[in-house]
Design a protein around this motif. Structure first.
Motif, PDB file in Angstrom:
ATOM      1  N   PRO A 183       6.433   7.521  15.885  1.00  0.00           N
ATOM      2  CA  PRO A 183       6.000   6.989  17.166  1.00  0.00           C
ATOM      3  C   PRO A 183       6.793   7.582  18.317  1.00  0.00           C
ATOM      4  O   PRO A 183       8.005   7.697  18.269  1.00  0.00           O
ATOM      5  CB  PRO A 183       6.273   5.470  17.045  1.00  0.00           C
TER       6      PRO A 183
ATOM      7  N   SER B  66      -0.517  -0.965  13.591  1.00  0.00           N
ATOM      8  CA  SER B  66      -0.169   0.129  14.499  1.00  0.00           C
ATOM      9  C   SER B  66      -1.447   0.814  14.941  1.00  0.00           C
ATOM     10  O   SER B  66      -2.498   0.677  14.304  1.00  0.00           O
ATOM     11  CB  SER B  66       0.751   1.154  13.814  1.00  0.00           C
TER      12      SER B  66
ATOM     13  N   ARG C  72       6.081  -1.479  17.483  1.00  0.00           N
ATOM     14  CA  ARG C  72       5.171  -0.415  17.044  1.00  0.00           C
ATOM     15  C   ARG C  72       4.204   0.013  18.149  1.00  0.00           C
ATOM     16  O   ARG C  72       3.293   0.795  17.907  1.00  0.00           O
ATOM     17  CB  ARG C  72       4.368  -0.871  15.819  1.00  0.00           C
TER      18      ARG C  72
END
Length: 507
Positions: A7, A161, A350
């Motif tokens: 991420p 996510s 997330r």
């Protein structure tokens, strides 16, 4: 499933608070390029293409091809405008954020909430459609139970996510693309008599003219067909919302915008042309079984109905998955701009806007409940009152682009990597066509066009009044600063702006 990308902070537009990896750190770039590519392709292919095309064929005959071509051209033009603005500044709010900057907070607020309302109603429609198919396969579980299971699973997917959403959508969209591609190839071979084992005595290009002509119900049927197929194109804009959570937002928007012409040409016009050539438009099986099932049955393909049920189920799950994602991201963007509760703009570690997702799915569950308890009253009102939102969104995109082009040219001309063709003339022509379609719908009583427009205008008027009141009293957060600065909102500036205000005020 493949592993998710590491991420990073997404280029999700303005106002993304915090740092990635921390609660409230904003959206994150969890979508890979392959996810965005398939989201862009799959967004064009809605479940309405499979289940709604038969009514259009019955109404317009082979002329339905012109209806699809007309709406397809409209979508291409609108997406070109949206692509111009989104490539200059990719943001999770997409056209709502652009309207906010170009026309004023009242416009961004109104169209954002209307779009959110549209998708939470779609969640209920698609959950019910999927539940009917699953109940037919496994009747031991009641229909409401399947609707609940489907909604819970896809909610969990979106909560994990954005990469999980992208991965599910990659496979859902992939199945749709492969299915339509195979249908076009197999049908094309049958039309020209070279498909092994198929002996259809009805197939041939002569079906386009042999049964009452190409326009058996006259030219007016083309416009009636437009009303029946226009809403199956909703979803084309999802790629511009998702681009804000991709690794290269500008590239993703540019690619999806440039490829929409062939996507519509192949998946819509290509598949409908195959159906029209395989069977006479007035063949009873098209209405009884559905256009795609009837076409497969005419070739003697075993279990055609179950094959199409699987493909429709995949499309329904894809629409549910994307609908929940889209509604939550629009709510997130509204929260960022102070047009929704601040909790909507908060994200988990997330990069998931949990509150926005949960609120969206709760309203979806409520709509599902209304579908089972009050299908002919409350739920019918919800469906009809959201039915014309697609056209409202497209109209606002037109007027936003008219104003944003001047702003971008003055503030950051290097960001114009995608340009609307024949600006501003083609933009005005597109807006005029959308207004014409809305006006024509008001004359349609046979297919509930008038009721849909009037109820949608009623809901839009309520939202607009709230927006204007909020603006008058100065409610909400201060306008956020964008990469491309907007001019101060002045009601007297710009003919485009004044026209939009007049039109929306009439709502």
């Amino acid at each position: 499933m493949t592993s998710q990308p590491t991420p990073t902070k997404a280029a999700s537009g303005p106002g993304g608070p915090g740092e990635p990896g921390e609660p409230g750190g904003g959206l994150q770039a969890g979508l890979k390029n392959r996810h965005l590519s398939m989201i862009a392709i799959g967004g064009v292919i809605g479940a309405g293409l499979f289940v709604g095309s038969s009514s259009g064929i019955a109404t317009a005959g082979p002329g339905i091809l012109l209806s699809y071509a007309l709406v397809g051209t409209l979508v291409v033009l609108v997406m070109r405008m949206l692509g111009e603005m989104s490539a200059a500044n990719p943001t999770s709010g997409s056209f709502s954020a652009h309207a906010d900057r170009a026309l004023g907070r009242w416009a961004g607020f109104s169209i954002g909430w209307l779009y959110w309302f549209f998708w939470v109603v779609v969640l209920a429609v698609e959950a019910t459609a999927g539940a009917k198919i699953l109940e037919g396969w496994m009747p031991g579980v009641p229909q409401w139970g399947w609707a609940l299971i489907v909604m819970v699973v896809l909610t969990a997917t979106n909560l994990v996510s954005v990469g999980s959403y992208g991965e599910f959508e990659f496979w859902f969209a992939g199945i749709k693309v492969v299915a339509i591609g195979a249908f076009i190839i197999v049908g094309g071979l049958a039309i020209f008599g070279v498909l092994p084992g198929a002996h259809s005595d009805k197939a041939g290009l002569g079906n386009l003219t042999d049964h009452g002509g190409f326009l058996p119900h006259g030219p007016g049927a083309i416009l009636t067909g437009v009303l029946l197929v226009v809403f199956s194109f909703m979803g084309s804009e999802i790629a511009t919302l998702a681009a804000g959570e991709s690794e290269d937002p500008q590239r993703a928007v540019t690619k999806s915008t440039n490829s929409i012409i062939w996507r519509i040409a192949v998946f819509y016009l290509g598949s409908i042309l195959v159906i029209m050539a395989l069977l006479p438009w007035n063949d009873p099986s098209i209405k009884d079984k559905g256009s795609y099932v009837a076409a497969l049955d005419s070739l003697g393909i075993a279990h055609a109905g179950q094959i199409m049920n699987f493909i429709v189920l995949t499309s329904v799950l894809s629409c549910l998955n994307s609908g929940l994602y889209t509604a939550s991201r629009m709510a997130f963007s509204l929260g960022q701009r102070g047009d929704a509760p601040k909790a909507f703009a908060k994200t988990t570690s997330r990069g998931v806007p949990m509150a926005a997702i949960i609120v969206s799915v709760v309203f979806g569950f409520v709509a599902v409940f209304f579908n089972y308890k009050f299908p002919d009253s409350v739920f019918l009102f919800l469906v009809n009152s959201s039915g014309a939102v697609a056209l409202f969104v497209w109209l606002v995109i037109c007027f936003s682009q008219l104003r944003m082009r001047k702003i971008i040219e003055r503030e950051a001309p290097e960001k114009l990597v995608v340009r609307m063709w024949l600006y501003p003339y083609l933009t005005w022509a597109t807006a005029a066509l959308i207004v014409f379609v809305l006006g024509y719908m008001l004359t349609d009583t046979e297919h509930d066009g008038r009721e849909t427009v009037l109820l949608s205008l009623l809901v839009a008027a309520v939202v607009l009044v709230v927006a204007v009141i909020r603006q008058k009293v100065g409610a909400g957060a201060s306008p956020v600063k964008y990469a491309v600065a907007a001019e101060p909102f002045r009601m007297s500036e710009s003919l485009a702006h004044s026209t939009v205000k007049l039109f929306l005020t009439c709502w």
